[in-house]
Scaffold this motif. Structure first.
Motif, short mmCIF file in Angstrom:
data_model
loop_
_atom_site.label_atom_id
_atom_site.label_comp_id
_atom_site.label_asym_id
_atom_site.label_seq_id
_atom_site.Cartn_x
_atom_site.Cartn_y
_atom_site.Cartn_z
N GLY A 30 -87.16 2.74 -68.56
CA GLY A 30 -87.68 3.27 -67.46
C GLY A 30 -87.02 4.49 -66.44
N TYR A 31 -86.07 4.98 -67.34
CA TYR A 31 -85.14 6.01 -66.65
C TYR A 31 -85.96 7.36 -66.53
CZ TYR A 31 -80.74 3.34 -66.78
OH TYR A 31 -79.79 2.28 -66.56
N ALA A 32 -85.46 8.28 -65.46
CA ALA A 32 -86.07 9.31 -65.52
C ALA A 32 -85.18 10.19 -65.81
CB ALA A 32 -86.35 9.90 -63.82
N ILE A 33 -85.77 11.35 -66.69
CA ILE A 33 -85.04 12.13 -67.51
C ILE A 33 -85.09 13.49 -67.20
CG2 ILE A 33 -84.13 12.88 -69.92
CD1 ILE A 33 -83.93 9.76 -69.32
N ASP A 34 -83.88 14.12 -66.77
CA ASP A 34 -83.60 15.49 -66.33
C ASP A 34 -82.74 16.35 -67.27
OD1 ASP A 34 -84.24 17.88 -64.95
OD2 ASP A 34 -82.60 17.35 -63.38
N ARG A 35 -83.16 17.35 -67.91
CA ARG A 35 -82.16 18.10 -68.65
C ARG A 35 -81.94 19.45 -68.07
NH1 ARG A 35 -81.06 18.90 -75.02
NH2 ARG A 35 -79.23 19.88 -74.71
N SER A 36 -80.75 19.66 -67.65
CA SER A 36 -80.46 21.18 -67.20
C SER A 36 -79.14 21.62 -67.84
CB SER A 36 -80.13 20.87 -65.81
OG SER A 36 -79.63 22.15 -65.14
N GLY A 37 -79.44 22.61 -68.88
CA GLY A 37 -78.38 23.14 -69.69
C GLY A 37 -77.94 22.16 -70.75
N ASP A 38 -76.60 21.78 -70.77
CA ASP A 38 -75.91 20.80 -71.42
C ASP A 38 -75.91 19.62 -71.11
OD1 ASP A 38 -75.36 22.84 -73.61
OD2 ASP A 38 -73.50 23.11 -72.79
N VAL A 39 -76.46 19.47 -69.64
CA VAL A 39 -76.41 17.98 -69.23
C VAL A 39 -77.56 17.36 -69.20
CG1 VAL A 39 -75.69 16.82 -67.02
CG2 VAL A 39 -74.54 18.93 -67.74
N THR A 40 -77.78 16.24 -69.48
CA THR A 40 -78.95 15.26 -69.42
C THR A 40 -78.51 14.27 -68.25
OG1 THR A 40 -79.48 15.56 -71.75
CG2 THR A 40 -80.40 14.06 -70.76
N VAL A 41 -79.45 14.03 -67.20
CA VAL A 41 -79.24 13.18 -66.22
C VAL A 41 -80.49 12.25 -66.33
CG1 VAL A 41 -79.25 13.06 -63.81
CG2 VAL A 41 -78.11 14.83 -64.69
N CYS A 42 -79.95 10.92 -66.62
CA CYS A 42 -80.82 9.70 -66.79
C CYS A 42 -80.87 8.90 -65.42
CB CYS A 42 -80.55 9.21 -68.05
SG CYS A 42 -80.22 10.01 -69.45
N THR A 43 -81.84 8.66 -64.82
CA THR A 43 -81.73 8.06 -63.44
C THR A 43 -82.49 6.85 -63.42
OG1 THR A 43 -81.58 10.28 -62.46
CG2 THR A 43 -82.18 8.26 -60.98
N GLY A 44 -82.00 5.65 -63.30
CA GLY A 44 -82.46 4.30 -63.23
C GLY A 44 -82.74 3.88 -61.79
N LYS A 45 -83.15 2.95 -61.55
CA LYS A 45 -83.46 2.33 -60.26
C LYS A 45 -82.25 2.12 -59.54
CE LYS A 45 -87.62 0.00 -61.15
NZ LYS A 45 -88.48 -1.29 -61.40
N GLU A 46 -80.83 1.64 -60.31
CA GLU A 46 -79.69 1.32 -59.56
C GLU A 46 -78.57 2.18 -60.19
OE1 GLU A 46 -79.19 -2.82 -60.11
OE2 GLU A 46 -81.11 -3.14 -58.97
N ASN A 47 -78.80 2.95 -61.19
CA ASN A 47 -77.73 3.89 -61.58
C ASN A 47 -78.09 5.08 -62.29
OD1 ASN A 47 -78.47 2.92 -64.09
ND2 ASN A 47 -77.14 1.36 -64.13
N VAL A 48 -77.03 6.03 -62.54
CA VAL A 48 -77.41 7.17 -63.33
C VAL A 48 -76.27 7.36 -64.24
CG1 VAL A 48 -77.26 9.84 -62.50
CG2 VAL A 48 -77.92 8.16 -60.91
N ILE A 49 -76.88 7.71 -65.47
CA ILE A 49 -76.19 7.95 -66.56
C ILE A 49 -76.17 9.41 -66.81
CG2 ILE A 49 -75.72 7.60 -69.19
CD1 ILE A 49 -77.00 4.81 -68.51
N ARG A 50 -75.17 10.34 -66.86
CA ARG A 50 -74.84 11.67 -67.22
C ARG A 50 -74.60 11.81 -68.78
NH1 ARG A 50 -73.42 10.95 -62.25
NH2 ARG A 50 -74.29 12.31 -60.52
N LEU A 51 -75.31 12.50 -69.42
CA LEU A 51 -74.63 12.84 -70.96
C LEU A 51 -74.46 14.12 -71.19
CD1 LEU A 51 -77.83 10.96 -72.66
CD2 LEU A 51 -75.46 9.87 -72.19
N ILE A 52 -73.12 14.30 -71.49
CA ILE A 52 -72.57 15.86 -71.69
C ILE A 52 -72.26 15.95 -73.30
CG2 ILE A 52 -72.02 16.09 -69.29
CD1 ILE A 52 -69.02 15.38 -70.22
N PRO A 53 -72.09 17.00 -73.90
CA PRO A 53 -71.67 17.25 -74.95
C PRO A 53 -70.35 16.83 -75.47
CG PRO A 53 -72.73 19.23 -74.17
CD PRO A 53 -72.52 18.50 -73.14
N LYS A 54 -70.09 16.25 -76.53
CA LYS A 54 -69.01 15.76 -77.08
C LYS A 54 -68.09 16.86 -77.65
CE LYS A 54 -66.77 12.89 -80.74
NZ LYS A 54 -66.96 12.12 -81.97
#
Length: 85
Positions: A30-54
């Motif tokens: 149920g996370y909302a996903i937003d990708r901007s450049g190299d960063v993917t932001v996954c927004t849930g009801k209570e938290n946010v997970i940012r994915l960046i390149p390794k």
């Protein structure tokens, strides 16, 4: 007496393959996903997970913000790793 309550946000450095897997799984949860450049932001009801390149310098969890059970100098949350390293 616990000091930390919950994870509010987290930044994780991952490979592109792992990013795709995590985005698929978080979408199912149920996370909302937003990708901007190299960063993917996954927004849930209570938290946010940012994915960046390794990279050689950035891997695994690079930043984590936790909510607090009790205020610390007026703050309701604190960063466990203040900056990405």
């Amino acid at each position: 007496d616990r000091y930390f309550k919950d994870v509010v946000s987290m930044t994780v450095a991952v490979t592109d393959t792992r990013r795709v897997h995590l985005v698929n799984r978080l979408t199912e949860l149920g996370y909302a996903i937003d990708r901007s450049g190299d960063v993917t932001v996954c927004t849930g009801k209570e938290n946010v997970i940012r994915l960046i390149p390794k990279t050689d310098q950035k891997y695994s969890i690079t930043r984590m913000t936790l909510s607090l059970m009790r205020a610390n100098e007026g703050k309701k949350s604190t960063a466990l790793f203040p900056t990405s390293f």
